[in-house]
Scaffold this active site. Sequence first.
Site, PDB file in Angstrom:
ATOM      1  N   GLY A 117       1.056  -1.326  -0.210  1.00 41.98           N
ATOM      2  CA  GLY A 117       0.063  -0.097  -0.066  1.00 41.98           C
ATOM      3  C   GLY A 117       0.840   1.180   0.034  1.00 41.98           C
ATOM      4  O   GLY A 117       2.133   1.066   0.481  1.00 41.98           O
ATOM      5  N   CYS A 118       0.304   2.365  -0.354  1.00 39.95           N
ATOM      6  CA  CYS A 118       1.209   3.486  -0.522  1.00 39.95           C
ATOM      7  C   CYS A 118       1.431   4.122   1.085  1.00 39.95           C
ATOM      8  O   CYS A 118       2.805   4.306   1.194  1.00 39.95           O
ATOM      9  CB  CYS A 118       0.473   4.593  -1.500  1.00 39.95           C
ATOM     10  SG  CYS A 118      -1.170   5.077  -0.817  1.00 39.95           S
ATOM     11  N   HIS A 119       0.642   4.326   1.644  1.00 48.61           N
ATOM     12  CA  HIS A 119       1.151   4.783   3.052  1.00 48.61           C
ATOM     13  C   HIS A 119       1.994   3.755   3.548  1.00 48.61           C
ATOM     14  O   HIS A 119       2.915   4.287   4.378  1.00 48.61           O
ATOM     15  CB  HIS A 119      -0.123   5.101   4.032  1.00 48.61           C
ATOM     16  CG  HIS A 119      -1.424   5.984   3.296  1.00 48.61           C
ATOM     17  ND1 HIS A 119      -1.005   7.381   3.003  1.00 48.61           N
ATOM     18  CD2 HIS A 119      -2.330   5.815   2.912  1.00 48.61           C
ATOM     19  CE1 HIS A 119      -1.913   7.901   2.732  1.00 48.61           C
ATOM     20  NE2 HIS A 119      -2.946   6.932   2.582  1.00 48.61           N
TER      21      HIS A 119
END
Length: 319
Positions: A117-119
């Site tokens: 995931g990005c975060h």
Amino acid sequence: MTYKVFIDGRHGTTGLKIDERLAQREEIEVLTIPEDKRKDTAVKAEYINSADVVFLCLPDAASKESVALLAPGNTRTRFLDASTAHRTNPDWVYGLPELNAGQRDRIRNAQKVAVPGCHASGFILLVHPLVAGGIVSADHPFSTYSVTGYTGGGKEMIASYEAPAELPDSMKSPRFYALGLQHKHLPEMKTISGLTNAPLFTPIVGNFAQGLVVSVPLVSRTLAKRTDPQSLHDYFADYYKDEVFVRVQPFGDPSALDNGFLPATACNDTNRAELFVFGHADQILLASRFDNLGKGASGAAIQCMNIMLGLEETRGLAA
């Protein structure tokens, strides 16, 4: 050699970006399912089992359904899942090549890879080395927040920002969200970083399309090994010294900032992640900056695909 690739969920934000990137690749043949057959399970199964690589750009439940369509005995077709469905599943390899010395080989040899995931990518790039090096204990009470462009929220959030002729004032300023403190990236942030507890995490969405900064504050006296910002910077620089896509920015160099500010958009349209260390003897702030649609999504997926197919890891990606 030509490789056949099927993008399941091609019309979503991540799928569109992957499709766009692969369109420039002569060695890649993108298999396109007819529009009227997209929901035909038997047809989808044919496409999945005829592909060398399948990108899953779907909601979690749909992603699991597509994986179940793999024919028994098919060890050739390989999956790259961009959903959260398999990121902490031990049967899947976590798709962050820079995680540690052995992760790239695990990805290379895997049939099933979960794209981070990005975060989570930004948090893990900062925290995993600290835990692995014994600088921070596994039970450290981490907190973290991120500032992201609205494309990270998917089609619905993109439409809410781009469809109106005029945004309401409430959407012109940055907005905290996921205030129930149960963001879907928390399980991988905890598990992949090697933590015993999930961090306290609050993302912030801003009125800009793409770009992301994740920050992690540290109080020196709470660390397992007392350190200072310069020493921590040197540790990160050594940890990532051989990485093309992860760059530790110079410590205390004003030129690394924009007149003292850290904008979220400087890595847009690249697969680069930049790491920063700020602070003084008592307090330290770590930050990672990258494109939420690049290293935070489609770029990371293609980087893993390149590794899995034995191609140059940087092929089709800007550092």
